[in-house]
Design an enzyme around this catalytic site. Structure first.
Site, PDB file in Angstrom:
ATOM      1  N   LEU A 180      40.990  33.237  52.004  1.00  0.00           N
ATOM      2  CA  LEU A 180      39.576  33.092  52.579  1.00  0.00           C
ATOM      3  C   LEU A 180      38.763  34.183  51.225  1.00  0.00           C
ATOM      4  CD1 LEU A 180      39.843  34.100  56.170  1.00  0.00           C
ATOM      5  CD2 LEU A 180      39.549  31.693  55.210  1.00  0.00           C
ATOM      6  N   HIS A 236      33.831  31.769  52.486  1.00  0.00           N
ATOM      7  CA  HIS A 236      34.154  31.700  54.021  1.00  0.00           C
ATOM      8  C   HIS A 236      33.587  32.843  54.732  1.00  0.00           C
ATOM      9  CE1 HIS A 236      37.948  29.995  51.822  1.00  0.00           C
ATOM     10  NE2 HIS A 236      37.557  29.032  52.832  1.00  0.00           N
ATOM     11  N   GLN A 274      46.027  16.050  53.888  1.00  0.00           N
ATOM     12  CA  GLN A 274      44.877  15.781  52.904  1.00  0.00           C
ATOM     13  C   GLN A 274      45.181  16.090  51.457  1.00  0.00           C
ATOM     14  OE1 GLN A 274      42.558  19.030  54.855  1.00  0.00           O
ATOM     15  NE2 GLN A 274      41.717  19.347  52.730  1.00  0.00           N
ATOM     16  N   ASP A 317      31.138  21.813  48.970  1.00  0.00           N
ATOM     17  CA  ASP A 317      31.819  20.643  49.317  1.00  0.00           C
ATOM     18  C   ASP A 317      30.988  19.700  49.865  1.00  0.00           C
ATOM     19  OD1 ASP A 317      34.355  21.550  47.926  1.00  0.00           O
ATOM     20  OD2 ASP A 317      34.711  22.553  50.068  1.00  0.00           O
ATOM     21  N   GLN A 321      32.414  16.399  51.647  1.00  0.00           N
ATOM     22  CA  GLN A 321      33.182  16.660  52.724  1.00  0.00           C
ATOM     23  C   GLN A 321      32.237  17.134  54.031  1.00  0.00           C
ATOM     24  OE1 GLN A 321      36.944  18.880  53.607  1.00  0.00           O
ATOM     25  NE2 GLN A 321      35.479  20.834  53.775  1.00  0.00           N
ATOM     26  N   LYS A 353      30.529  30.200  43.593  1.00  0.00           N
ATOM     27  CA  LYS A 353      31.757  31.138  43.862  1.00  0.00           C
ATOM     28  C   LYS A 353      32.846  29.998  44.214  1.00  0.00           C
ATOM     29  CE  LYS A 353      30.366  35.467  44.920  1.00  0.00           C
ATOM     30  NZ  LYS A 353      30.649  36.985  44.924  1.00  0.00           N
TER      31      LYS A 353
HETATM   32  O1  PAF Z   1      37.491  22.534  53.229  1.00  0.00           O
HETATM   33  C1  PAF Z   1      38.812  22.726  53.659  1.00  0.00           C
HETATM   34  O2  PAF Z   1      39.190  23.956  53.462  1.00  0.00           O
HETATM   35  C2  PAF Z   1      39.479  21.822  54.504  1.00  0.00           C
HETATM   36  O3  PAF Z   1      38.933  20.422  53.833  1.00  0.00           O
HETATM   37  C3  PAF Z   1      39.369  21.538  55.880  1.00  0.00           C
HETATM   38  C4  PAF Z   1      38.031  21.255  56.205  1.00  0.00           C
HETATM   39  C5  PAF Z   1      39.804  23.156  56.534  1.00  0.00           C
HETATM   40  C6  PAF Z   1      40.110  20.571  56.586  1.00  0.00           C
HETATM   41  O4  PAF Z   1      41.523  20.904  56.266  1.00  0.00           O
END
Ligand code: PAF
Length: 283
Positions: free
Chosen positions: A33, A37, A61, A150, A153, A184
């Protein structure tokens, strides 16, 4: 802060809160983190009564040649940071708690993934939606928080929530930046001194594209050209992977800009590939 590693104990803790009508904010992470985060935890703290975060490096993933094994992990540090940022429950399961040999359904994302970073990571977003579907079912949050850095995402999570009618509000959070505008990222430490200085031009290039759209330019080609020209004038060490101007969150190229746009780019440096983007609302 409670640290739990099983689905059952997570649910037991959450049930007490849910019974008393408290709302749950959830931040899924893969750990290691950082300030990015932290800002998601802060936003969750302001929005929901109970803040749950997960630390889980999700194997599905990662492609076969990607860095699942060497992905950085430091759970002790993660615990400290999460606790300091006001997380109430930290979920840190083993892979076997989440995936079983009896799993028999795979999710496939059919849109928004054959462009930008998804193009070079086939199957990546299938793994992301699979883990998120599991985690959303386990946690049952009212709100989920994702960083706009992201942005692809975020666009996929938006599609996941609407496709499966999850009763969840998605809260995209602003990208956290260094003093000079560089987004960052844990990868920034891999830049040499000269690369780090040069990398300031990524956000400057995005700003040029953003200002053009905001001042009325509606040709996505012209916006892309302005960003491309700026980067070719200013990058000596970095190599552009992509520069795209697309509708957001649909991620489609529009010749004539009519809807909210994302200007997104990725640049390779010797030991790091940096991504950044800006989302421009069209009034
Ligand atoms: O962005 C991330 O860290 C990952 O893709 C997630 C959303 C935690 C899924 O594993």
């Amino acid at each position: 802060m409670k640290v739990v590693d099983t689905i059952q104990s997570l649910r037991e803790h959450l049930n007490d809160f849910k019974k008393s009508g408290k709302t749950v904010g959830f931040i899924p992470t893969m750990g290691f983190l950082h300030e990015g985060h932290q800002s998601l935890f802060k936003k969750a703290r302001e929005t929901a009564d109970v803040v749950v975060a997960s630390v889980f490096v999700n194997p599905t993933q990662f492609g076969p040649n990607e860095d699942f094994d060497s992905y950085p992990r430091d759970f002790e540090h993660d615990q400290k940071l999460a606790e300091k940022a006001g997380v109430d429950i930290l979920f840190h399961p083993e892979v076997s708690e989440i995936y079983s040999d009896e799993d028999m359904i795979q999710l496939t994302v059919t849109d928004r993934t054959d462009v930008l970073c998804g193009k070079s990571r086939p199957g990546h977003f299938d793994g992301v939606v699979t883990i998120l579907t599991k985690l959303f079912n386990i946690v049952g949050p009212n709100y989920v928080f994702f960083g706009k850095k992201d942005a692809q995402q975020v666009a996929v999570v938006n599609g996941l929530i609407s496709t499966f009618h999850f009763p969840i509000t998605l809260i995209p959070c602003e990208t956290v930046r260094e003093f000079d505008g560089l987004a960052k990222s844990s990868r920034n430490v891999k830049l040499s001194g000269d690369e780090r200085q040069e990398a300031v031009h990524l956000s400057k290039a995005l700003k040029i594209g953003q200002d053009l759209i905001l001042s009325g330019e509606r040709s996505s080609e012209k916006v892309k050209k302005a960003v491309t020209d700026y980067l070719s004038d200013h990058l000596k060490l970095g190599k552009v992977d992509y520069i795209e101007v697309m509708s957001y969150p649909q991620l489609k190229e529009e010749d004539h800009i009519e809807h909210t746009q994302i200007i997104a780019l990725a640049v390779f440096y010797e030991k790091a590939r940096l991504i950044d983007n800006v989302i421009v609302e069209i009034a």
